[in-house]
Design an enzyme around this catalytic site. Structure first.
Site, PDB file in Angstrom:
ATOM      1  N   GLU A  95       0.850  -1.212   0.000  1.00 46.43           N
ATOM      2  CA  GLU A  95       0.000   0.000   0.000  1.00 46.43           C
ATOM      3  C   GLU A  95       0.873   1.245   0.000  1.00 46.43           C
ATOM      4  OE1 GLU A  95      -2.656   1.449  -0.314  1.00 46.43           O
ATOM      5  OE2 GLU A  95      -4.394   0.498   0.585  1.00 46.43           O
ATOM      6  N   ASP A  96       0.348   2.326  -0.560  1.00 48.74           N
ATOM      7  CA  ASP A  96       1.068   3.596  -0.464  1.00 48.74           C
ATOM      8  C   ASP A  96       0.845   4.243   0.905  1.00 48.74           C
ATOM      9  OD1 ASP A  96      -1.543   3.652  -1.628  1.00 48.74           O
ATOM     10  OD2 ASP A  96      -1.352   5.802  -1.901  1.00 48.74           O
ATOM     11  N   ASP A  99      -4.605   5.139   6.192  1.00 48.72           N
ATOM     12  CA  ASP A  99      -5.172   6.320   6.839  1.00 48.72           C
ATOM     13  C   ASP A  99      -6.203   5.817   7.863  1.00 48.72           C
ATOM     14  OD1 ASP A  99      -6.707   8.659   7.283  1.00 48.72           O
ATOM     15  OD2 ASP A  99      -6.370   9.418   5.285  1.00 48.72           O
ATOM     16  N   PHE A 148      -2.753  16.097   4.265  1.00 48.35           N
ATOM     17  CA  PHE A 148      -3.116  15.430   3.012  1.00 48.35           C
ATOM     18  C   PHE A 148      -1.903  15.449   2.098  1.00 48.35           C
ATOM     19  CE2 PHE A 148      -5.122  14.235  -0.824  1.00 48.35           C
ATOM     20  CZ  PHE A 148      -6.239  13.502  -0.444  1.00 48.35           C
ATOM     21  N   ARG A 161       0.032  12.490  -9.096  1.00 47.65           N
ATOM     22  CA  ARG A 161       0.610  11.168  -8.815  1.00 47.65           C
ATOM     23  C   ARG A 161       2.038  11.069  -9.343  1.00 47.65           C
ATOM     24  NH1 ARG A 161      -3.580   7.633  -7.076  1.00 47.65           N
ATOM     25  NH2 ARG A 161      -5.608   8.061  -7.988  1.00 47.65           N
TER      26      ARG A 161
HETATM   27  C1  PRP Z   1      -5.897   5.697  -0.841  1.00 43.75           C
HETATM   28  C2  PRP Z   1      -4.660   4.851  -0.570  1.00 43.75           C
HETATM   29  C3  PRP Z   1      -5.186   3.704   0.237  1.00 43.75           C
HETATM   30  C4  PRP Z   1      -6.390   4.283   0.952  1.00 43.75           C
HETATM   31  C5  PRP Z   1      -6.052   4.559   2.376  1.00 43.75           C
HETATM   32  O1  PRP Z   1      -6.563   5.204  -1.965  1.00 43.75           O
HETATM   33  O2  PRP Z   1      -4.056   4.431  -1.770  1.00 43.75           O
HETATM   34  O3  PRP Z   1      -5.576   2.611  -0.575  1.00 43.75           O
HETATM   35  O4  PRP Z   1      -6.699   5.529   0.312  1.00 43.75           O
HETATM   36  O5  PRP Z   1      -7.130   5.185   3.031  1.00 43.75           O
HETATM   37  P1  PRP Z   1      -7.925   4.514   4.199  1.00 43.75           P
HETATM   38  O6  PRP Z   1      -6.918   3.896   5.157  1.00 43.75           O
HETATM   39  O7  PRP Z   1      -8.665   5.660   4.838  1.00 43.75           O
HETATM   40  O8  PRP Z   1      -8.851   3.489   3.649  1.00 43.75           O
HETATM   41  P2  PRP Z   1      -7.708   6.047  -2.702  1.00 43.75           P
HETATM   42  O9  PRP Z   1      -9.044   5.667  -2.176  1.00 43.75           O
HETATM   43  O10 PRP Z   1      -7.356   7.496  -2.647  1.00 43.75           O
HETATM   44  O11 PRP Z   1      -7.578   5.499  -4.175  1.00 43.75           O
HETATM   45  P3  PRP Z   1      -6.269   5.577  -5.117  1.00 43.75           P
HETATM   46  O12 PRP Z   1      -5.265   4.587  -4.575  1.00 43.75           O
HETATM   47  O13 PRP Z   1      -6.771   5.199  -6.454  1.00 43.75           O
HETATM   48  O14 PRP Z   1      -5.746   6.980  -5.055  1.00 43.75           O
END
Ligand code: PRP
Length: 184
Positions: A95-96, A99, A148, A161
């Site tokens: 994961e990146d 949150d 953010f 990105r």
């Molecule tokens: C982001 C990130 C994680 C997730 C974390 O994805 O890549 O997968 O949010 O947030 P959380 O812990 O509150 O669930 P996003 O929904 O922005 O989609 P993306 O990866 O396509 O940008």
């Protein structure tokens, strides 16, 4: 974009990734290793990390999203599901950012249904302050405060990105506004 103040520079990111890859290489020796990239955000981190893991690795992808604008919606949408059979495999989710933890919890539960031999998580960023559900992170690049962040795969409204470092969104939005003002 040259004047943005990075929260983590390219050098800091790459040097931390080297350390993570070394640890993962040691931990997954002689295992049936599958790395899962959580798209879209993790695409750059995943690409850089697995190229430094000195082991045979099968890769798979899941496209999951929960953010609408800059808010976590709490509803996880899956646009592409993993195709590999994960039963009895040593699975590492990459994961990146974690949150609220809701996306990761959903993915862990989905994978667990297939009964992998082991299931671990590697996240580049851990935003602990925002956690709503308990999730265990086995490998973490950096802890981040409740800001953010964008860049290095992470977006604000699907932009930024491609910034090669990680920056705080306020700076990014100001920059975008500045660019838009200039073209009008
Ligand atoms: C982001 C990130 C994680 C997730 C974390 O994805 O890549 O997968 O949010 O947030 P959380 O812990 O509150 O669930 P996003 O929904 O922005 O989609 P993306 O990866 O396509 O940008």
């Amino acid at each position: 974009m040259d004047d943005w103040k990075p929260l983590f520079t390219q050098q800091e990111i790459q040097s931390r990734i080297k350390q993570l890859a070394k640890k993962i290489t040691g931990d997954y020796k002689d295992k049936d290793f599958i790395a899962i990239c959580v798209l879209k955000g993790a695409f750059l981190f995943f690409g850089d990390l697995i190229r430094l893991i000195d082991l045979p690795v099968t890769v798979d992808f899941i496209i999951a999203s929960s953010y609408i604008k800059n808010q976590s919606s709490g509803h996880i949408q899956i646009d592409y599901q993993m195709k590999e059979v994960l039963t009895n495999k040593d699975v590492l989710i990459i994961e990146d950012i974690v949150d609220t933890g809701l996306t990761l919890k959903y993915i862990i539960e989905t994978i667990a249904e297939q009964k992998p031999k082991s299931l671990k998580v590697c996240a580049l960023l851990d935003k602990k302050e925002r956690r709503q559900v308990k999730v265990n992170l086995d490998y973490v690049g950096f802890d981040v405060p409740d800001l953010f962040v964008v860049g290095y795969g992470m977006d604000y409204e699907n932009q930024f990105r491609n910034i090669p470092y990680i920056a705080v969104v306020d700076d990014a939005v100001k920059h975008l506004k500045h660019c838009n003002d200039n073209v009008r």
